[in-house]
Design a protein around this motif. Structure first.
Motif, PDB file in Angstrom:
ATOM      1  N   GLU A   1       0.851  -1.196   0.000  1.00  0.00           N
ATOM      2  CA  GLU A   1       0.000   0.000   0.000  1.00  0.00           C
ATOM      3  C   GLU A   1       0.881   1.240   0.000  1.00  0.00           C
ATOM      4  OE1 GLU A   1      -3.793   1.864   2.479  1.00  0.00           O
ATOM      5  OE2 GLU A   1      -2.950  -0.053   3.073  1.00  0.00           O
ATOM      6  N   GLU A   2       0.410   2.276  -0.676  1.00  0.00           N
ATOM      7  CA  GLU A   2       1.112   3.561  -0.705  1.00  0.00           C
ATOM      8  C   GLU A   2       0.299   4.583   0.075  1.00  0.00           C
ATOM      9  OE1 GLU A   2       2.374   4.844  -4.599  1.00  0.00           O
ATOM     10  OE2 GLU A   2       2.579   2.775  -5.266  1.00  0.00           O
ATOM     11  N   PHE A   3       0.987   5.364   0.912  1.00  0.00           N
ATOM     12  CA  PHE A   3       0.314   6.363   1.734  1.00  0.00           C
ATOM     13  C   PHE A   3       0.616   7.792   1.302  1.00  0.00           C
ATOM     14  CE2 PHE A   3       0.857   2.588   4.355  1.00  0.00           C
ATOM     15  CZ  PHE A   3      -0.453   2.355   4.743  1.00  0.00           C
TER      16      PHE A   3
ATOM     17  N   GLY B   1       0.344   4.586   8.969  1.00  0.00           N
ATOM     18  CA  GLY B   1       0.277   3.135   8.863  1.00  0.00           C
ATOM     19  C   GLY B   1       1.399   2.513   8.055  1.00  0.00           C
ATOM     20  N   ALA B   2       2.388   3.299   7.677  1.00  0.00           N
ATOM     21  CA  ALA B   2       3.496   2.804   6.857  1.00  0.00           C
ATOM     22  C   ALA B   2       4.521   2.060   7.712  1.00  0.00           C
ATOM     23  CB  ALA B   2       4.173   3.969   6.150  1.00  0.00           C
TER      24      ALA B   2
ATOM     25  N   TYR C   1      12.111  14.288   3.027  1.00  0.00           N
ATOM     26  CA  TYR C   1      10.808  13.831   2.546  1.00  0.00           C
ATOM     27  C   TYR C   1      10.972  12.525   1.781  1.00  0.00           C
ATOM     28  CZ  TYR C   1      12.526  16.098  -1.692  1.00  0.00           C
ATOM     29  OH  TYR C   1      13.299  16.480  -2.757  1.00  0.00           O
ATOM     30  N   GLY C   2       9.869  11.782   1.684  1.00  0.00           N
ATOM     31  CA  GLY C   2       9.887  10.523   0.967  1.00  0.00           C
ATOM     32  C   GLY C   2       8.468   9.993   0.804  1.00  0.00           C
ATOM     33  N   SER C   3       8.359   8.799   0.243  1.00  0.00           N
ATOM     34  CA  SER C   3       7.073   8.155  -0.006  1.00  0.00           C
ATOM     35  C   SER C   3       6.836   7.088   1.053  1.00  0.00           C
ATOM     36  CB  SER C   3       7.063   7.499  -1.385  1.00  0.00           C
ATOM     37  OG  SER C   3       7.203   8.482  -2.390  1.00  0.00           O
ATOM     38  N   ALA C   4       5.776   7.260   1.826  1.00  0.00           N
ATOM     39  CA  ALA C   4       5.417   6.302   2.875  1.00  0.00           C
ATOM     40  C   ALA C   4       4.678   5.132   2.238  1.00  0.00           C
ATOM     41  CB  ALA C   4       4.545   6.969   3.925  1.00  0.00           C
ATOM     42  N   VAL C   5       5.111   3.925   2.572  1.00  0.00           N
ATOM     43  CA  VAL C   5       4.509   2.713   2.013  1.00  0.00           C
ATOM     44  C   VAL C   5       4.447   1.622   3.072  1.00  0.00           C
ATOM     45  CG1 VAL C   5       5.283   3.167  -0.363  1.00  0.00           C
ATOM     46  CG2 VAL C   5       6.722   1.837   1.174  1.00  0.00           C
ATOM     47  N   GLU C   6       3.591   0.652   2.797  1.00  0.00           N
ATOM     48  CA  GLU C   6       3.625  -0.592   3.570  1.00  0.00           C
ATOM     49  C   GLU C   6       4.243  -1.629   2.662  1.00  0.00           C
ATOM     50  OE1 GLU C   6       0.750  -3.925   5.645  1.00  0.00           O
ATOM     51  OE2 GLU C   6      -0.139  -2.054   4.952  1.00  0.00           O
ATOM     52  N   VAL C   7       5.243  -2.317   3.164  1.00  0.00           N
ATOM     53  CA  VAL C   7       5.904  -3.366   2.387  1.00  0.00           C
ATOM     54  C   VAL C   7       5.798  -4.699   3.129  1.00  0.00           C
ATOM     55  CG1 VAL C   7       7.534  -1.807   1.246  1.00  0.00           C
ATOM     56  CG2 VAL C   7       8.181  -2.885   3.401  1.00  0.00           C
ATOM     57  N   GLU C   8       5.921  -5.768   2.367  1.00  0.00           N
ATOM     58  CA  GLU C   8       6.009  -7.098   2.968  1.00  0.00           C
ATOM     59  C   GLU C   8       7.032  -7.887   2.181  1.00  0.00           C
ATOM     60  OE1 GLU C   8       2.062  -8.747   2.663  1.00  0.00           O
ATOM     61  OE2 GLU C   8       2.371  -9.424   0.611  1.00  0.00           O
ATOM     62  N   GLU C   9       7.596  -8.895   2.835  1.00  0.00           N
ATOM     63  CA  GLU C   9       8.597  -9.698   2.160  1.00  0.00           C
ATOM     64  C   GLU C   9       7.984 -10.423   0.974  1.00  0.00           C
ATOM     65  OE1 GLU C   9      11.461 -11.947   4.401  1.00  0.00           O
ATOM     66  OE2 GLU C   9      11.027 -10.750   6.181  1.00  0.00           O
TER      67      GLU C   9
END
Length: 106
Positions: free
Chosen positions: A16-18, A73-74, A97-105
């Motif tokens: 997901e991208e925040f 939630g990132a 600054y940067g792009s907040a994301v949720e990552v998974e393996e």
């Protein structure tokens, strides 16, 4: 929190991208440090007092960016960049600054 200047992470996929997150701080010079810096300009070399001050400012800005990303939630921030701006006599702003994301393996 994973923080990187890369656009992606090897072994991970973006779930997901925040959006954009940022952190900043403004620092002013200190009279005592100015005196030591003035002496240092005579003999040359690194002005360690200012190096330390700017390193602390960068860390504070990163902490603020990380808190904003966590609140969204990132668990990672990609494409991180820094910017420094002169504000007025003796002050500087550090922005990260940067792009907040949720990552998974993967």
């Amino acid at each position: 929190m994973i923080i990187t200047s890369r656009n992606d992470l090897a072994g991970y996929r973006i779930v997901e991208e925040f959006g954009l997150v940022r952190g900043s701080t403004i620092r002013a010079r200190h009279l005592g440090r100015d005196i030591l810096a003035g002496l240092k300009t005579i003999v040359g070399g690194e002005i360690q007092e200012y190096t330390k001050m700017m390193a602390e400012a960068r860390e504070q800005a990163v902490d603020r960016m990380e808190a904003e990303a966590a609140a969204a939630g990132a668990n990672a921030i990609l494409c991180v960049r820094f910017s420094t701006s002169y504000i007025l006599g003796g002050t500087a702003e550090i922005v990260v600054y940067g792009s907040a994301v949720e990552v998974e393996e993967a």
